[in-house]
Design a protein around this motif. Structure first.
Motif, PDB file in Angstrom:
ATOM      1  N   LYS A   1      -3.898   1.366  -2.995  1.00  0.00           N
ATOM      2  CA  LYS A   1      -4.579   0.929  -1.788  1.00  0.00           C
ATOM      3  C   LYS A   1      -4.954  -0.553  -1.929  1.00  0.00           C
ATOM      4  O   LYS A   1      -5.121  -1.044  -3.042  1.00  0.00           O
ATOM      5  CB  LYS A   1      -5.867   1.738  -1.589  1.00  0.00           C
ATOM      6  N   PRO A   2      -5.144  -1.244  -0.811  1.00  0.00           N
ATOM      7  CA  PRO A   2      -5.556  -2.653  -0.902  1.00  0.00           C
ATOM      8  C   PRO A   2      -6.826  -2.839  -1.734  1.00  0.00           C
ATOM      9  O   PRO A   2      -6.968  -3.846  -2.434  1.00  0.00           O
ATOM     10  CB  PRO A   2      -5.771  -3.044   0.556  1.00  0.00           C
TER      11      PRO A   2
ATOM     12  N   SER B   1      -0.928  -5.066  -0.992  1.00  0.00           N
ATOM     13  CA  SER B   1      -0.994  -5.584   0.372  1.00  0.00           C
ATOM     14  C   SER B   1      -0.903  -4.443   1.382  1.00  0.00           C
ATOM     15  O   SER B   1      -0.390  -3.364   1.080  1.00  0.00           O
ATOM     16  CB  SER B   1       0.134  -6.586   0.601  1.00  0.00           C
ATOM     17  N   GLU B   2      -1.374  -4.723   2.606  1.00  0.00           N
ATOM     18  CA  GLU B   2      -1.365  -3.711   3.668  1.00  0.00           C
ATOM     19  C   GLU B   2       0.049  -3.292   4.011  1.00  0.00           C
ATOM     20  O   GLU B   2       0.966  -4.105   3.983  1.00  0.00           O
ATOM     21  CB  GLU B   2      -2.070  -4.293   4.903  1.00  0.00           C
TER      22      GLU B   2
ATOM     23  N   ALA C   1       0.839  -1.196   0.000  1.00  0.00           N
ATOM     24  CA  ALA C   1       0.000   0.000   0.000  1.00  0.00           C
ATOM     25  C   ALA C   1       0.879   1.252   0.000  1.00  0.00           C
ATOM     26  O   ALA C   1       1.885   1.317   0.709  1.00  0.00           O
ATOM     27  CB  ALA C   1      -0.916  -0.002   1.216  1.00  0.00           C
TER      28      ALA C   1
END
Length: 121
Positions: free
Chosen positions: A87-88, A120-121, A14
């Motif tokens: 963003k995810p 991914s985060e 992210a």
């Protein structure tokens, strides 16, 4: 026969960036519309951005405005999508699309095979 071939997908954290490309061949019209859609399994395909090859304004989904930029290299018949601040929720299969009246609201006529983007985060 029109062919659209995407490249540039992948995995990123992210906040990162990716650049998608779509090489187009076989289109006989001098001006048409190209763009990007994305789809998550179980959800409808979503229009992301579109641009008329002959010049004109671009269109973006609200969810990607100010983060994604669509552009075209007319000489190379290539479409790009620069994706920043990912963003995810941007995770999806991204498809290149083209059509004569697609920028006017009709559905695209031609589609690429898709390229996966995973954030991914």
């Amino acid at each position: 026969q029109v062919q659209l071939v995407e490249s540039g997908g992948g995995s990123v954290q992210a906040g990162g960036s990716l650049r998608l490309s779509c090489a187009a061949s076989g289109y006989t019209h001098s001006s048409y519309c190209m763009g990007w859609f994305r789809q998550v399994p179980g959800k409808e395909r979503e229009g992301v951005a579109a641009i008329p090859t002959g010049g004109g304004s671009t269109n973006y989904a609200d969810s990607v405005k100010d983060r994604f930029t669509i552009s075209k290299d007319t000489e190379k018949n290539t479409l790009h999508l620069q994706m920043n601040r990912l963003k995810p929720e941007d995770t999806a299969m991204y498809y290149c699309a083209a059509g004569s009246t697609y920028c006017s609201g009709d559905s695209p006529f031609y589609w690429g095979q898709g390229t996966q983007v995973t954030v991914s985060e």
